[in-house]
Write an enzyme that holds these catalytic residues in place. Structure first.
Site, PDB file in Angstrom:
ATOM      1  N   LYS A 137      -8.249   6.266   7.821  1.00 33.22           N
ATOM      2  CA  LYS A 137      -9.305   6.619   6.864  1.00 33.22           C
ATOM      3  C   LYS A 137     -10.670   6.202   7.398  1.00 33.22           C
ATOM      4  O   LYS A 137     -11.617   6.991   7.375  1.00 33.22           O
ATOM      5  CB  LYS A 137      -9.038   5.962   5.506  1.00 33.22           C
ATOM      6  N   ASP A 153      -8.763   8.669   0.533  1.00 35.54           N
ATOM      7  CA  ASP A 153      -8.897   7.445  -0.249  1.00 35.54           C
ATOM      8  C   ASP A 153      -8.144   7.609  -1.561  1.00 35.54           C
ATOM      9  O   ASP A 153      -7.489   8.621  -1.802  1.00 35.54           O
ATOM     10  CB  ASP A 153     -10.368   7.090  -0.467  1.00 35.54           C
TER      11      ASP A 153
END
Length: 120
Positions: free
Chosen positions: A34, A53
């Site tokens: 991420k 997320d």
């Protein structure tokens, strides 16, 4: 390990954003998929990476694209699999996955705030 005179020179050595992300996840301690995806998008390398997320994963769960309970994906293999599912959804909407996840993040973040109890 690959070395370069600057961060820009390092990034420019990769063929694509997916290769760059894999390198950062492998060689930069503490950087997960991420964070690497977000960094590469923010430096302008590509909008072809998703930032998965909790807001995006909640959206994917609501659509039935993701059925897991984890709101953080640390494994690059699992991250790629979920990103591919979101990319397929983005393709149906004729939108780059990196722009779709940004829009999802904004909408889901606002929606989640509206659902939180207001402190009096």
């Amino acid at each position: 390990m690959m070395q370069a005179p600057s961060l820009r020179a390092l990034i420019d050595r990769f063929h694509d954003a997916t290769e760059a992300r894999a390198w950062f996840v492998t060689h930069a301690p503490g950087i997960g998929p991420k964070q690497a995806s977000m960094f590469l998008r923010n430096v302008g390398m590509s909008y072809d990476l998703a930032i998965l997320d909790r807001h995006v994963l909640n959206y994917m769960t609501a659509l039935g694209i993701y059925s897991g309970v984890r709101l953080s994906i640390a494994s690059l293999t699992q991250y790629r699999r979920l990103e591919a599912a979101l990319r397929q959804h983005a393709d149906c909407l004729e939108c780059p996955v990196g722009l779709l996840d940004w829009a999802i993040w904004i909408v889901m973040r606002v929606a989640n705030r509206k659902m939180e109890p207001i402190a009096i």
